[in-house]
Design a protein around this motif. Sequence first.
Motif, mmCIF file in Angstrom:
data_model
loop_
_atom_site.group_PDB
_atom_site.id
_atom_site.type_symbol
_atom_site.label_atom_id
_atom_site.label_comp_id
_atom_site.label_asym_id
_atom_site.label_seq_id
_atom_site.Cartn_x
_atom_site.Cartn_y
_atom_site.Cartn_z
ATOM 1 N N MET A 1 -8.406 11.932 4.035
ATOM 2 C CA MET A 1 -7.253 11.872 4.925
ATOM 3 C C MET A 1 -7.586 12.447 6.298
ATOM 4 S SD MET A 1 -4.205 10.735 5.064
ATOM 5 C CE MET A 1 -2.709 10.896 6.032
ATOM 6 N N GLY A 2 -8.419 13.488 6.302
ATOM 7 C CA GLY A 2 -8.819 14.076 7.575
ATOM 8 C C GLY A 2 -9.527 13.076 8.467
ATOM 9 N N ALA A 3 -10.413 12.279 7.868
ATOM 10 C CA ALA A 3 -11.133 11.276 8.644
ATOM 11 C C ALA A 3 -10.185 10.205 9.179
ATOM 12 C CB ALA A 3 -12.216 10.630 7.775
ATOM 13 N N LYS A 4 -9.193 9.839 8.374
ATOM 14 C CA LYS A 4 -8.225 8.830 8.811
ATOM 15 C C LYS A 4 -7.394 9.331 9.977
ATOM 16 C CE LYS A 4 -7.977 6.732 4.233
ATOM 17 N NZ LYS A 4 -7.193 6.517 3.022
ATOM 18 N N LEU A 5 -6.964 10.585 9.896
ATOM 19 C CA LEU A 5 -6.168 11.149 10.982
ATOM 20 C C LEU A 5 -7.006 11.290 12.254
ATOM 21 C CD1 LEU A 5 -4.102 13.860 9.073
ATOM 22 C CD2 LEU A 5 -3.362 11.583 9.793
ATOM 23 N N ALA A 6 -8.257 11.696 12.089
ATOM 24 C CA ALA A 6 -9.146 11.793 13.248
ATOM 25 C C ALA A 6 -9.350 10.423 13.877
ATOM 26 C CB ALA A 6 -10.484 12.399 12.828
ATOM 27 N N SER A 7 -9.478 9.400 13.032
ATOM 28 C CA SER A 7 -9.644 8.035 13.516
ATOM 29 C C SER A 7 -8.423 7.580 14.302
ATOM 30 C CB SER A 7 -9.890 7.094 12.329
ATOM 31 O OG SER A 7 -9.816 5.747 12.719
ATOM 32 N N GLU A 8 -7.232 7.874 13.764
ATOM 33 C CA GLU A 8 -6.001 7.465 14.451
ATOM 34 C C GLU A 8 -5.818 8.209 15.776
ATOM 35 O OE1 GLU A 8 -3.524 5.013 13.608
ATOM 36 O OE2 GLU A 8 -5.346 4.422 12.543
ATOM 37 N N PHE A 9 -6.153 9.498 15.777
ATOM 38 C CA PHE A 9 -6.045 10.277 17.012
ATOM 39 C C PHE A 9 -7.029 9.763 18.056
ATOM 40 C CE2 PHE A 9 -7.647 13.699 19.698
ATOM 41 C CZ PHE A 9 -6.475 14.154 20.286
ATOM 42 N N LEU A 10 -8.291 9.620 17.668
ATOM 43 C CA LEU A 10 -9.323 9.197 18.614
ATOM 44 C C LEU A 10 -9.062 7.785 19.121
ATOM 45 C CD1 LEU A 10 -12.000 9.763 20.025
ATOM 46 C CD2 LEU A 10 -13.182 8.902 17.994
ATOM 47 N N GLY A 11 -8.682 6.886 18.211
ATOM 48 C CA GLY A 11 -8.426 5.515 18.626
ATOM 49 C C GLY A 11 -7.283 5.409 19.612
ATOM 50 N N THR A 12 -6.187 6.134 19.348
ATOM 51 C CA THR A 12 -5.044 6.082 20.255
ATOM 52 C C THR A 12 -5.374 6.748 21.580
ATOM 53 O OG1 THR A 12 -3.629 6.274 18.289
ATOM 54 C CG2 THR A 12 -2.561 6.439 20.420
ATOM 55 N N LEU B 1 6.756 -0.219 5.348
ATOM 56 C CA LEU B 1 7.717 -1.161 4.771
ATOM 57 C C LEU B 1 7.039 -2.097 3.773
ATOM 58 C CD1 LEU B 1 9.741 -2.040 8.009
ATOM 59 C CD2 LEU B 1 10.510 -0.624 6.092
ATOM 60 N N ARG B 2 5.784 -2.409 4.023
ATOM 61 C CA ARG B 2 5.012 -3.248 3.098
ATOM 62 C C ARG B 2 4.521 -2.470 1.873
ATOM 63 N NH1 ARG B 2 1.591 -7.682 4.403
ATOM 64 N NH2 ARG B 2 -0.155 -6.416 3.677
ATOM 65 N N ARG B 3 4.748 -1.163 1.903
ATOM 66 C CA ARG B 3 4.296 -0.263 0.839
ATOM 67 C C ARG B 3 2.774 -0.193 0.746
ATOM 68 N NH1 ARG B 3 8.611 -2.263 -3.826
ATOM 69 N NH2 ARG B 3 10.479 -1.904 -2.564
ATOM 70 N N ASP B 4 2.125 -0.363 1.877
ATOM 71 C CA ASP B 4 0.679 -0.218 1.952
ATOM 72 C C ASP B 4 0.269 1.204 2.286
ATOM 73 O OD1 ASP B 4 -0.124 -2.811 1.351
ATOM 74 O OD2 ASP B 4 0.142 -3.500 3.404
ATOM 75 N N ILE B 5 1.222 2.018 2.712
ATOM 76 C CA ILE B 5 0.951 3.397 3.075
ATOM 77 C C ILE B 5 2.167 4.233 2.676
ATOM 78 C CG2 ILE B 5 1.805 3.029 5.438
ATOM 79 C CD1 ILE B 5 -0.236 5.116 6.395
ATOM 80 N N GLY B 6 1.936 5.449 2.222
ATOM 81 C CA GLY B 6 3.029 6.299 1.779
ATOM 82 C C GLY B 6 3.788 6.934 2.937
ATOM 83 N N ALA B 7 4.939 7.525 2.631
ATOM 84 C CA ALA B 7 5.797 8.115 3.656
ATOM 85 C C ALA B 7 5.132 9.321 4.324
ATOM 86 C CB ALA B 7 7.134 8.521 3.049
ATOM 87 N N VAL B 8 4.515 10.189 3.533
ATOM 88 C CA VAL B 8 3.891 11.390 4.104
ATOM 89 C C VAL B 8 2.689 11.030 4.972
ATOM 90 C CG1 VAL B 8 2.710 13.557 3.579
ATOM 91 C CG2 VAL B 8 4.768 12.912 2.298
ATOM 92 N N PRO B 9 1.751 10.191 4.505
ATOM 93 C CA PRO B 9 0.667 9.772 5.397
ATOM 94 C C PRO B 9 1.176 9.075 6.658
ATOM 95 C CG PRO B 9 0.117 9.250 3.136
ATOM 96 C CD PRO B 9 1.548 9.676 3.129
ATOM 97 N N SER B 10 2.252 8.297 6.519
ATOM 98 C CA SER B 10 2.813 7.628 7.694
ATOM 99 C C SER B 10 3.247 8.634 8.742
ATOM 100 C CB SER B 10 4.020 6.773 7.291
ATOM 101 O OG SER B 10 3.646 5.697 6.473
#
Length: 230
Positions: A1-12, A74-83
């Motif tokens: 999850m840490g890598a995903k959040l870092a990816s989202e931060f860096l990409g944005t 909404l597609r249920r591809d990702i959970g509420a907390v990770p979202s």
Amino acid sequence: MGAKLASEFLGTLLLVATVVGSGIMAETLSPENFGVALLANTIATGAILYVLITILGPVSGAHFNPAVTLAFLLRRDIGAVPSLWFVMVQVAGGVGGAFLAHAMFDVDLVQLSTNVRTGPSQWLSEGVATFALVFTIIGAIRARPEAVPAAVALVIVAGYWFTASTSFANPAVTIGRAFTDSFSGIAPADAPAFIASQIAGAVLAWLVAERIFGWKSGGSEEASLAPDAN
């Protein structure tokens, strides 16, 4: 999850730095020619989107956009907390990207935009732009997952020119652009209406895509912009 959040931060962050930075460069080189400045802004944004989605998609899904994250929730591809975490780091990255662009061009680091963008045509444009973006993502995932980076880059490039708002289509980018008093900025007072329109466009795109493409294609649907983010 840490890598995903870092990816989202860096990409944005890099996305907004590109939008704001190319806007400052275009405004500097062509101060009297809005069309040339917009073209330069368009090319830079489309190019960085293709690169960022290609390299970071396998890590986080390369949302870089709360409206996209909402669609996958909404597609249920990702959970509420990770979202929620995704949205928070996207917004932080968006604001950080504006500051980074200012630092690169040696202008005041912290600014508030005075660029007025408001009215029904602007709000409709943001709804349409976000609808087009989210619908394109879901459709490309279903039809040709490997084409998602190009499809997203192209729909944003088109949106710069066929919408009156120049296609922000992203709440995190909208917030980031409220912190730059440059060509690409948006007055903070105008940002909430843009964000509301973007959310409405994303939800409508999900509803239409569900109707046209079906909920999901099960095992035949390859890794999308939401790889195991539950």
